[in-house]
Design an enzyme around this catalytic site. Structure first.
Site, PDB file in Angstrom:
ATOM      1  N   CYS A   1       0.837  -1.202   0.000  1.00 47.52           N
ATOM      2  CA  CYS A   1       0.000   0.000   0.000  1.00 47.52           C
ATOM      3  C   CYS A   1       0.875   1.256   0.000  1.00 47.52           C
ATOM      4  O   CYS A   1       1.540   1.556   0.989  1.00 47.52           O
ATOM      5  CB  CYS A   1      -0.904  -0.048   1.235  1.00 47.52           C
TER       6      CYS A   1
ATOM      7  N   CYS B   1       0.234   3.732   2.743  1.00 43.57           N
ATOM      8  CA  CYS B   1       0.701   3.163   4.021  1.00 43.57           C
ATOM      9  C   CYS B   1       2.192   3.409   4.220  1.00 43.57           C
ATOM     10  O   CYS B   1       2.631   3.731   5.331  1.00 43.57           O
ATOM     11  CB  CYS B   1       0.428   1.660   4.079  1.00 43.57           C
TER      12      CYS B   1
END
Length: 97
Positions: free
Chosen positions: A27, A30
């Site tokens: 991600c 992230c």
């Protein structure tokens, strides 16, 4: 930053203020969030992370529907949460009830 899993999660969040970042290695946002978290030097709370791919039971328990998901705990109780990349000021606001 403390890595949390099903075995240590409850004991780590039980005391004081704890920020938990639910994230995944694939991600992009992230990874950006982790960079921001690594720069925070606030002694008011511990910063922890949960890899949702490796800890699906925790992601399910806290109904994580999108990542990064940041959750603020105090004394073992969830007090606030937000999904998406947050700056330090917005992270600090998660601990304001």
């Amino acid at each position: 930053m403390i890595d949390l899993n099903i075995d240590n999660f409850d004991s780590i969040i039980a005391d004081g203020k704890v920020l938990v970042d639910f994230w995944a290695s694939w991600c992009g946002p992230c990874i950006n969030q982790l960079g921001i978290l690594e720069e925070i030097k606030n002694p008011a709370y511990k910063i922890c992370k949960v890899n949702v791919d490796e800890n699906k039971e925790l992601a399910k328990r806290f109904k994580v529907m999108g990542i990064p998901a940041l959750m603020a705990f105090e004394g073992g109780q969830l007090i606030n949460s937000k999904t998406g990349v947050l700056n330090e000021d917005d992270i600090n606001k998660l601990f304001i009830k």
